[in-house]
Scaffold this active site. Structure first.
Site, PDB file in Angstrom:
ATOM      1  N   ASP A 262       0.840  -1.199   0.000  1.00 28.43           N
ATOM      2  CA  ASP A 262       0.000   0.000   0.000  1.00 28.43           C
ATOM      3  C   ASP A 262       0.877   1.252   0.000  1.00 28.43           C
ATOM      4  O   ASP A 262       1.408   1.656   1.024  1.00 28.43           O
ATOM      5  CB  ASP A 262      -0.919   0.004   1.223  1.00 28.43           C
ATOM      6  N   LYS A 269       1.568   8.000   0.610  1.00 29.64           N
ATOM      7  CA  LYS A 269       2.048   8.015   1.986  1.00 29.64           C
ATOM      8  C   LYS A 269       3.445   8.639   2.037  1.00 29.64           C
ATOM      9  O   LYS A 269       4.191   8.576   1.059  1.00 29.64           O
ATOM     10  CB  LYS A 269       2.163   6.589   2.536  1.00 29.64           C
ATOM     11  N   ASP A 339      -5.838   6.408  -0.166  1.00 32.67           N
ATOM     12  CA  ASP A 339      -5.156   5.636   0.875  1.00 32.67           C
ATOM     13  C   ASP A 339      -6.150   4.968   1.823  1.00 32.67           C
ATOM     14  O   ASP A 339      -5.757   4.210   2.693  1.00 32.67           O
ATOM     15  CB  ASP A 339      -4.191   6.537   1.657  1.00 32.67           C
ATOM     16  N   GLU A 341      -8.129   2.529   1.057  1.00 28.44           N
ATOM     17  CA  GLU A 341      -8.427   1.577  -0.022  1.00 28.44           C
ATOM     18  C   GLU A 341      -8.924   0.234   0.467  1.00 28.44           C
ATOM     19  O   GLU A 341      -9.672  -0.457  -0.235  1.00 28.44           O
ATOM     20  CB  GLU A 341      -7.176   1.372  -0.894  1.00 28.44           C
ATOM     21  N   ARG A 343     -11.071  -0.645   2.647  1.00 25.47           N
ATOM     22  CA  ARG A 343     -12.530  -0.740   2.784  1.00 25.47           C
ATOM     23  C   ARG A 343     -13.211  -0.931   1.426  1.00 25.47           C
ATOM     24  O   ARG A 343     -14.292  -1.515   1.357  1.00 25.47           O
ATOM     25  CB  ARG A 343     -13.065   0.490   3.512  1.00 25.47           C
TER      26      ARG A 343
END
Length: 488
Positions: A262, A269, A339, A341, A343
């Site tokens: 991620d 991030k 970010d 993501e 869910r």
């Protein structure tokens, strides 16, 4: 996966008058409480040796004392003696301490003098869990560590004790698989290679079905596919089915977030926050390990695991903040933060699992929010549910196994925070209650099925080892959910 070759050999023997305690490669473990050795019925040692050890105990203030002498090598452990204090977690940590201390002594074998079946079972599990080592990628691996090869319990009724060991190994197998998966770097473990690991479960009777991107498009999993659009690695969904119960019985469904890496997508991030994101698939790892344990144990229940495997990367085709996507449920989602993501992945597979399998209940696991770490740290996972019975069962299983949870609220007022003008919902709330609004988002993708969401962001990885959990991947949830399946 399927790592029986790692396991220590366990033996169970009756007390023997000719037992030599002074063997210099064997650690003899004796428990004491209130300065008295806990020698159970049928367990005895030579009187002069007992006096010698009691003198050491009387002068010892530490909880664990190592004694090297011509009479033998002894590990004296100050143990709780009230049954209410002898929790699974306490006993597993005791087993971990025995493993670690024996290694520090330099012995390759252990003898444990204890007759209680329940205690020995949990101590053995702790020894196994502590023995885990990730097979890392270093060219020069350490050779100076002595591995423990044999553990012998000196006890009455050894046959009864030995019956527990196979189940203990099955649990450890599942935990080790989850830890292995979490440890793997993202260039090694990505959606298709993760799916290949799952396919290995076919050897033990698990039906494994994989869905590629074309198939997912036909199923309407646009929210999940949107997450992986920026990656060169194709997204996949894997279904693992263990059919141990009656054919007509609805399965128990466990659903895992499998974001193999991620980056945050276009909502990128900071570099430091990306370092840990190889284990953003911790939920999928736990589900895979759980199915392995259930299958190895040949549990007489129907259990399925569904995991959504994606990478969240920022290229020219990545989804943008402000995009609107449609989920399997038919509801639309405004993606304000790429970010958030996980869910999106869970939304699609929750809706699809409910419709396709009509499960008895669904439990999803996800390293979903940093807010959960702020709230509960690395001690408990966050629990959210639409059903009191499921919530209570999860809580109780957690208290038994030591993989604890804490229930969080999902009031309607929180649900209002994910309303938006352009779509049925947005994928972030805010500015506060980040874990709760994420759970409210997931709840909207479950219709009638009893459901629970476990936010395991704080408990998936340990930066500091404990007696039964070495540094790194924890495999959190395998023990607890297996207990839940057994007691349901």
């Amino acid at each position: 996966m399927l790592v029986n070759n790692r396991f220590i050999k366990f033996k169970f023997e009756k007390p023997n008058e000719n037992l030599k305690l002074n063997h210099q490669n064997i650690t003899n473990v004796l428990f004491y409480s209130e300065k008295n050795l806990l020698l159970s019925k049928g367990l005895s040692i030579e009187k002069n040796l007992e006096k010698f050890l009691k003198k050491i105990i009387e002068n010892n203030l530490a909880s664990i004392c190592i004694v090297r002498s011509e009479k033998g090598i002894f590990l004296l452990i100050n143990r709780k003696d009230h049954k209410s204090d002898l929790t699974n977690k306490y006993l597993e940590d005791l087993g971990g301490s025995i493993f670690n201390q024996t290694k520090s002594i330099g012995c390759s074998e252990v003898r444990i003098f204890e007759h209680d079946q329940y205690l020995n079972k949990q101590i053995a599990l702790g020894i196994l869990l502590s023995s885990y080592k990730f097979n890392n990628y270093k060219k020069n691996k350490s050779k100076d560590i002595i591995d423990i090869k044999n553990v012998t319990f000196i006890c009455d009724e050894p046959k009864k004790h030995s019956q527990n060991i196979q189940e203990i190994k099955n649990i450890a197998n599942g935990v080790f698989t989850a830890r292995d998966l979490v440890w793997q770097p993202a260039n090694i473990l990505f959606p298709s290679s993760f799916a290949n690991e799952c396919k290995k479960l076919k050897k033990i009777g698990v039906k494994v079905t994989t869905y590629n991107e074309k198939q997912l498009e036909k199923l309407g999993m646009d929210a999940l596919l949107a997450v992986g659009r920026g990656s060169r690695k194709d997204s996949q969904v894997v279904v693992m089915e263990w059919s141990g119960g009656k054919k007509e019985t609805p399965p128990m469904a466990f659903i895992g977030k499998g974001v193999c890496f991620d980056s945050g997508g276009l909502s990128l991030k900071p570099p430091k926050s990306m370092e840990d994101m190889k284990w953003d698939m911790g939920g999928a790892a736990t589900v895979t390990g759980l199915i392995e344990t259930a299958a190895l144990s040949k549990i007489k229940k129907n259990v399925i695991g569904v995991i959504g495997l994606v990478e969240n990367m920022p290229d020219g085709d990545a989804q943008r903040p402000g995009d609107v996507v449609k989920s399997v449920s038919g509801q639309t989602i405004e993606v304000l933060n790429t970010d958030a993501e996980g869910r999106l992945v869970l939304a699609d597979i929750l809706s699809w699992t409910e419709k396709k399998f009509k499960p008895k209940f669904m439990i999803d696991l996800a390293t979903l929010t940093g807010a959960m770490i702020v709230a509960l740290g690395d001690i408990r996972a966050g629990l959210f549910s639409n059903n009191k019975d499921v919530s209570k069962a999860i809580f109780n299983a957690g208290e038994i196994t030591g993989e604890k949870v804490w229930e969080m609220p999902m009031d309607d007022d929180y649900d209002q925070l994910i309303k938006t003008e352009i779509a049925d919902m947005k994928n972030i709330g805010g500015p506060g209650a980040g874990s709760i609004t994420a759970a409210c988002f997931l709840k909207r993708h479950v219709e009638k099925t009893p459901w629970a969401h476990l936010d395991i962001a704080g408990v998936t990885w340990k930066n500091k080892s404990s007696p039964s959990v070495p540094y790194g991947g924890v495999g959190w949830g395998v023990k607890m959910l297996y207990q839940l399946i057994k007691q349901h």
